[in-house]
Design an enzyme around this catalytic site. Structure first.
Site, short mmCIF file in Angstrom:
data_model
loop_
_atom_site.label_atom_id
_atom_site.label_comp_id
_atom_site.label_asym_id
_atom_site.label_seq_id
_atom_site.Cartn_x
_atom_site.Cartn_y
_atom_site.Cartn_z
N ASP A 59 0.87 -1.17 0.00
CA ASP A 59 0.00 0.00 0.00
C ASP A 59 0.91 1.23 0.00
O ASP A 59 1.63 1.47 0.97
CB ASP A 59 -0.89 -0.03 1.25
CG ASP A 59 -1.88 1.12 1.26
OD1 ASP A 59 -1.64 2.12 0.53
OD2 ASP A 59 -2.88 1.04 1.99
N PHE A 81 -0.21 4.34 -11.67
CA PHE A 81 -1.65 4.17 -11.90
C PHE A 81 -2.42 4.10 -10.59
O PHE A 81 -3.60 4.44 -10.56
CB PHE A 81 -1.92 2.84 -12.63
CG PHE A 81 -1.41 2.77 -14.03
CD1 PHE A 81 -2.04 3.45 -15.05
CD2 PHE A 81 -0.31 1.99 -14.35
CE1 PHE A 81 -1.59 3.38 -16.35
CE2 PHE A 81 0.16 1.90 -15.65
CZ PHE A 81 -0.49 2.59 -16.65
N SER A 125 -6.83 12.64 -15.43
CA SER A 125 -8.14 12.31 -15.99
C SER A 125 -8.75 13.55 -16.63
O SER A 125 -8.48 14.69 -16.21
CB SER A 125 -9.02 11.84 -14.83
OG SER A 125 -10.37 12.06 -15.10
N TYR A 150 -13.10 12.91 -6.67
CA TYR A 150 -12.17 12.16 -7.54
C TYR A 150 -11.45 13.13 -8.47
O TYR A 150 -10.22 13.11 -8.60
CB TYR A 150 -12.95 11.12 -8.36
CG TYR A 150 -12.18 10.59 -9.54
CD1 TYR A 150 -11.15 9.67 -9.37
CD2 TYR A 150 -12.43 11.05 -10.84
CE1 TYR A 150 -10.40 9.21 -10.45
CE2 TYR A 150 -11.69 10.61 -11.92
CZ TYR A 150 -10.69 9.68 -11.72
OH TYR A 150 -9.95 9.25 -12.79
N LYS A 154 -7.28 14.40 -8.86
CA LYS A 154 -6.46 14.43 -10.08
C LYS A 154 -5.93 15.85 -10.31
O LYS A 154 -4.77 16.04 -10.69
CB LYS A 154 -7.28 13.94 -11.28
CG LYS A 154 -7.65 12.47 -11.20
CD LYS A 154 -6.41 11.59 -11.13
CE LYS A 154 -6.70 10.13 -10.91
NZ LYS A 154 -5.49 9.31 -10.73
N ARG A 232 -19.19 11.52 -23.59
CA ARG A 232 -17.83 11.21 -23.15
C ARG A 232 -17.00 10.79 -24.36
O ARG A 232 -17.55 10.49 -25.41
CB ARG A 232 -17.83 10.03 -22.16
CG ARG A 232 -18.53 10.30 -20.83
CD ARG A 232 -17.71 11.20 -19.95
NE ARG A 232 -18.34 11.39 -18.66
CZ ARG A 232 -19.30 12.29 -18.40
NH1 ARG A 232 -19.72 13.10 -19.37
NH2 ARG A 232 -19.82 12.41 -17.19
N ARG A 294 -26.73 11.71 -12.00
CA ARG A 294 -25.85 11.25 -10.92
C ARG A 294 -25.01 12.43 -10.44
O ARG A 294 -24.50 13.19 -11.26
CB ARG A 294 -24.95 10.15 -11.51
CG ARG A 294 -23.93 9.58 -10.60
CD ARG A 294 -23.19 8.40 -11.25
NE ARG A 294 -22.14 8.84 -12.18
CZ ARG A 294 -21.23 8.03 -12.72
NH1 ARG A 294 -21.24 6.73 -12.45
NH2 ARG A 294 -20.32 8.49 -13.55
N ASP A 297 -21.34 14.17 -12.10
CA ASP A 297 -21.15 13.99 -13.54
C ASP A 297 -21.01 15.32 -14.26
O ASP A 297 -21.73 16.28 -13.95
CB ASP A 297 -22.36 13.26 -14.15
CG ASP A 297 -22.14 11.76 -14.25
OD1 ASP A 297 -20.98 11.33 -14.33
OD2 ASP A 297 -23.15 11.02 -14.27
#
Ligand code: UD1
Length: 338
Positions: A59, A81, A125, A150, A154, A232, A294, A297
């Site tokens: 980890d 990654f 991303s 999220y 990034k 997308r 959602r 998004d």
């Protein structure tokens, strides 16, 4: 000297291991904590390539384990990654995302400095673009507000790297902004690790088609897009993997310390178009319903990919139909082997 692939048992990591091996790279080390993957991935990589990758279960948010790894191995470059990657999960559990995605990056950079490892490729991303008014987005597009924790991780990850190269003059970094990686290896033997409740669209589609989920919910049908569903830029995971191999050679000859590249196809595709393409190429009919939007998004995002094409000599080889075919082949493989 070795190449360290963090998150090597994961979806993009394992496809990149395959391409690294295919391109003749030796001395590859993979690290994973299997939080969203499984050790069995390495057996699949071996089945496809004939090679057993050297692996560690670590980890990377644990500084001691990270240091021990750099102590044991002579690492020359890193493809990083390892990260959590679900937009909705990050909305529910933001601290886990900040801790994991940023903690591991800081530890790795610390070790890079301590052990003179000077080359890093970072998985960013398209989510950093937020709800951009300018489409397609180029690497110069001014970033809008990140729509989820999220996406924030990034964005902050990129900022940390920009500060790090200013302070450490030997460090060279390539930031790759992935759009939406989908599909599976052309053999159908490796794909996105199975998860009971997939968050991403394509695994949800394949699990619904396989009867593991009753119905695909399409989040939002009233966006300001061609058919009301989100847009997308879906890109085949093997095309993303290929770009990392090219980025590794670009890293060694880059005339600046840091660069950012979009990895997308340049095509804006709606959720409904993905569903229709999946149904058509696999001759299946999918049970789906359009439901509420959602949280987290963005409405639409797709890439201008000309910088990656120019600087890496990269070009995405696979189209949407191949993405959908290979994703289904992988789902069938999973069903046969469970
Ligand atoms: C986001 C990031 C992407 C990153 C990915 C990692 C953005 C714009 N993109 O992808 O860069 O690689 O996370 O996970 O933030 N959908 C449904 N039903 C479902 C699942 C998804 O309708 O069951 C819809 C979503 O609302 C979205 C599209 O499908 O419009 C794609 O969603 P998903 O596959 O989860 O990826 P993103 O969140 O776009």
């Amino acid at each position: 000297m070795s190449i360290l692939v963090t998150g090597g048992a994961g979806y993009i990591g394992s496809h990149t291991l395959i391409e690294l091996i295919n391109q003749g790279y030796k001395n590859i080390i993979s690290v994973d904590n299997y939080s969203n993957s499984d050790e069995s991935t390495y057996a699949r990589v071996k089945e496809i390539t004939g090679v057993s990758v050297k692996k560690y279960a670590i980890d990377l948010t644990d500084k001691k384990s990270c240091t021990r790894l750099f102590e044991e191995e002579k690492i020359e470059s890193i493809i990083h990654f390892a990260a959590f990657k679900s937009v909705p999960e990050s909305v529910e559990n933001p601290l886990a995302y900040y801790h994991n995605n940023l903690g591991s990056l800081v530890n790795i950079l610390d070790c890079c400095r301590e052990y003179s490892c000077n080359q890093l490729i970072f998985s960013s991303s398209c989510s950093v673009y937020g709800n951009s008014k300018e489409l397609p987005v180029t690497e110069e597009t001014v970033l809008s507000k990140p729509e989820s924790p999220y996406a924030q991780t990034k964005f902050f990850g990129e900022q940390i790297l920009m500060d790090a190269v200013k302070a450490y003059s030997n460090l060279r970094v390539i930031i790759l902004r992935y759009f939406n990686p989908v599909g599976a290896h052309k053999t159908g033997l490796n794909g996105e690790p199975a998860s009971e409740t997939p968050n991403n669209l394509v695994p949800y589609i394949t699990q619904t088609a396989a009867g593991l989920k009753e119905q695909l919910q399409i989040f939002g049908g009233n966006y300001n897009t061609k058919d009301g569903t989100c847009i997308r830029d879906y890109i085949h995971v093997s095309d993303i993997a290929d770009a990392h191999i090219l980025a590794l050679s670009y890293l060694s000859k880059m005339d600046k310390q840091i660069d950012i590249l979009n990895l997308g196809t340049g095509n804006g595709v709606s959720v409904l178009e993905v569903v229709k393409s999946f149904e058509k190429v696999n001759n299946l009919s999918l049970n789906y319903a359009i439901v509420d939007r959602r949280d987290g998004d963005v409405e639409a995002v797709y890439a201008n990919n000309s910088k990656a094409i120019k600087l890496l000599g990269w070009y995405p080889k696979y189209g949407l139909e191949e993405m959908m075919k290979s994703a289904w082949k992988w789902q069938l493989h999973l069903a046969e082997n469970n």
